[in-house]
Design a protein around this motif. Sequence first.
Motif, PDB file in Angstrom:
ATOM      1  N   VAL A 145     -24.504 -27.773 -63.761  1.00 30.03           N
ATOM      2  CA  VAL A 145     -25.195 -26.443 -64.268  1.00 30.03           C
ATOM      3  C   VAL A 145     -26.610 -26.733 -64.224  1.00 30.03           C
ATOM      4  N   GLN A 146     -26.928 -25.815 -63.793  1.00 33.25           N
ATOM      5  CA  GLN A 146     -28.540 -25.487 -63.964  1.00 33.25           C
ATOM      6  C   GLN A 146     -28.956 -24.375 -65.234  1.00 33.25           C
ATOM      7  N   LEU A 147     -29.866 -24.989 -65.784  1.00 33.13           N
ATOM      8  CA  LEU A 147     -30.030 -23.737 -66.748  1.00 33.13           C
ATOM      9  C   LEU A 147     -31.708 -23.500 -66.603  1.00 33.13           C
ATOM     10  N   GLN A 148     -31.934 -22.099 -66.709  1.00 35.60           N
ATOM     11  CA  GLN A 148     -33.171 -21.687 -66.649  1.00 35.60           C
ATOM     12  C   GLN A 148     -33.511 -20.749 -67.844  1.00 35.60           C
ATOM     13  N   ALA A 149     -34.360 -21.283 -68.665  1.00 35.15           N
ATOM     14  CA  ALA A 149     -35.007 -20.663 -69.820  1.00 35.15           C
ATOM     15  C   ALA A 149     -36.389 -19.739 -69.456  1.00 35.15           C
ATOM     16  N   SER A 150     -36.438 -18.735 -70.163  1.00 32.53           N
ATOM     17  CA  SER A 150     -37.434 -17.862 -69.908  1.00 32.53           C
ATOM     18  C   SER A 150     -37.557 -16.923 -71.200  1.00 32.53           C
ATOM     19  N   GLY A 151     -38.615 -16.136 -71.310  1.00 34.36           N
ATOM     20  CA  GLY A 151     -39.085 -15.131 -72.477  1.00 34.36           C
ATOM     21  C   GLY A 151     -40.060 -15.765 -73.166  1.00 34.36           C
ATOM     22  N   GLY A 152     -40.282 -17.055 -73.108  1.00 26.62           N
ATOM     23  CA  GLY A 152     -41.684 -17.488 -74.048  1.00 26.62           C
ATOM     24  C   GLY A 152     -42.918 -16.770 -73.775  1.00 26.62           C
ATOM     25  N   GLY A 153     -43.661 -16.804 -74.665  1.00 27.91           N
ATOM     26  CA  GLY A 153     -45.285 -16.369 -74.369  1.00 27.91           C
ATOM     27  C   GLY A 153     -45.994 -16.281 -75.756  1.00 27.91           C
ATOM     28  N   PHE A 154     -47.055 -15.379 -75.925  1.00 25.65           N
ATOM     29  CA  PHE A 154     -47.711 -15.388 -77.158  1.00 25.65           C
ATOM     30  C   PHE A 154     -47.569 -14.227 -78.025  1.00 25.65           C
ATOM     31  N   VAL A 155     -47.344 -14.428 -79.366  1.00 30.59           N
ATOM     32  CA  VAL A 155     -47.071 -13.612 -80.208  1.00 30.59           C
ATOM     33  C   VAL A 155     -47.589 -14.025 -81.430  1.00 30.59           C
ATOM     34  N   GLN A 156     -48.201 -12.605 -82.042  1.00 30.28           N
ATOM     35  CA  GLN A 156     -48.658 -12.803 -83.512  1.00 30.28           C
ATOM     36  C   GLN A 156     -47.669 -13.093 -84.632  1.00 30.28           C
ATOM     37  N   ALA A 157     -48.078 -13.755 -85.612  1.00 31.27           N
ATOM     38  CA  ALA A 157     -47.359 -14.064 -86.872  1.00 31.27           C
ATOM     39  C   ALA A 157     -46.559 -12.754 -87.325  1.00 31.27           C
ATOM     40  N   GLY A 158     -45.366 -12.740 -87.518  1.00 28.41           N
ATOM     41  CA  GLY A 158     -44.355 -11.727 -87.892  1.00 28.41           C
ATOM     42  C   GLY A 158     -43.900 -11.084 -86.824  1.00 28.41           C
ATOM     43  N   GLY A 159     -44.246 -11.192 -85.662  1.00 29.53           N
ATOM     44  CA  GLY A 159     -43.453 -10.586 -84.318  1.00 29.53           C
ATOM     45  C   GLY A 159     -42.309 -11.281 -83.922  1.00 29.53           C
ATOM     46  N   SER A 160     -41.827 -10.482 -82.766  1.00 31.67           N
ATOM     47  CA  SER A 160     -40.626 -11.036 -82.186  1.00 31.67           C
ATOM     48  C   SER A 160     -40.774 -11.383 -80.909  1.00 31.67           C
ATOM     49  N   LEU A 161     -39.745 -12.349 -80.457  1.00 33.78           N
ATOM     50  CA  LEU A 161     -39.516 -12.686 -78.998  1.00 33.78           C
ATOM     51  C   LEU A 161     -38.126 -12.879 -78.861  1.00 33.78           C
ATOM     52  N   ARG A 162     -37.774 -12.563 -77.417  1.00 35.77           N
ATOM     53  CA  ARG A 162     -36.153 -12.989 -77.166  1.00 35.77           C
ATOM     54  C   ARG A 162     -36.467 -13.994 -75.846  1.00 35.77           C
ATOM     55  N   LEU A 163     -35.615 -15.074 -76.297  1.00 34.12           N
ATOM     56  CA  LEU A 163     -35.561 -15.953 -75.076  1.00 34.12           C
ATOM     57  C   LEU A 163     -34.309 -15.791 -74.339  1.00 34.12           C
ATOM     58  N   SER A 164     -34.285 -16.164 -73.107  1.00 32.13           N
ATOM     59  CA  SER A 164     -33.093 -16.159 -72.336  1.00 32.13           C
ATOM     60  C   SER A 164     -32.796 -17.493 -71.554  1.00 32.13           C
ATOM     61  N   CYS A 165     -31.703 -17.950 -71.571  1.00 29.33           N
ATOM     62  CA  CYS A 165     -31.153 -19.077 -70.850  1.00 29.33           C
ATOM     63  C   CYS A 165     -30.087 -18.544 -69.807  1.00 29.33           C
ATOM     64  N   ALA A 166     -30.420 -18.651 -68.567  1.00 23.12           N
ATOM     65  CA  ALA A 166     -29.409 -18.439 -67.543  1.00 23.12           C
ATOM     66  C   ALA A 166     -28.946 -19.568 -67.064  1.00 23.12           C
ATOM     67  N   ALA A 167     -27.597 -19.574 -66.827  1.00 21.15           N
ATOM     68  CA  ALA A 167     -26.822 -20.843 -66.385  1.00 21.15           C
ATOM     69  C   ALA A 167     -26.372 -20.462 -64.959  1.00 21.15           C
ATOM     70  N   SER A 168     -26.175 -21.473 -64.180  1.00 20.69           N
ATOM     71  CA  SER A 168     -25.941 -21.450 -62.812  1.00 20.69           C
ATOM     72  C   SER A 168     -25.361 -22.682 -62.234  1.00 20.69           C
ATOM     73  N   GLY A 169     -24.796 -22.645 -61.072  1.00 20.46           N
ATOM     74  CA  GLY A 169     -24.359 -23.750 -60.474  1.00 20.46           C
ATOM     75  C   GLY A 169     -22.932 -23.934 -60.439  1.00 20.46           C
ATOM     76  N   ARG A 170     -22.092 -23.306 -61.483  1.00 20.67           N
ATOM     77  CA  ARG A 170     -20.454 -23.436 -61.752  1.00 20.67           C
ATOM     78  C   ARG A 170     -20.319 -22.533 -62.716  1.00 20.67           C
ATOM     79  N   THR A 171     -18.954 -22.245 -62.924  1.00 18.01           N
ATOM     80  CA  THR A 171     -18.544 -21.417 -63.974  1.00 18.01           C
ATOM     81  C   THR A 171     -19.365 -21.565 -65.319  1.00 18.01           C
ATOM     82  N   PHE A 172     -19.712 -20.414 -65.869  1.00 20.27           N
ATOM     83  CA  PHE A 172     -20.131 -20.692 -67.242  1.00 20.27           C
ATOM     84  C   PHE A 172     -19.157 -20.986 -68.014  1.00 20.27           C
TER      85      PHE A 172
END
Length: 126
Positions: free
Chosen positions: A1-28
């Motif tokens: 299984v390979q995991l690819q995280a994304s969605g990080g970045g810069f944000v001001q305090a009080g703000g929001s972000l959504r991170l994603s983790c996509a799995a590949s390589g075999r059945t999830f």
Amino acid sequence: VQLQASGGGFVQAGGSLRLSCAASGRTFSSAVMGWFRQAPGKEREFVAAIRWSGGTTYYAYADSVKGRFTISRDNAKNTVYLQMGSLKLEDTAVYYCAAARYYSGSTYYQGNYDYWGQGTQVTVSS
């Protein structure tokens, strides 16, 4: 299984972000998916986890993020998300997603996870 995280970045305090983790390589089919984070000079710590068993989904959160972060999954996309809200300066860290083939009794313990993504940086500024 390979995991690819994304969605990080810069944000001001009080703000929001959504991170994603996509799995590949075999059945999830991992029983548990989790998010951990590591701030500069600190050890990596548990953030949130989601596991499914017998048609039921279970959630776990660190006290420091409870009520602000939400973990979810989309099996059709083989992806797990971490929706982060009301971000604080102390949420600044590299965030890692992880997967465990089996539930070993604790979603908090890093040693119970078999696969790790490469990490995505989240920086919260004032």
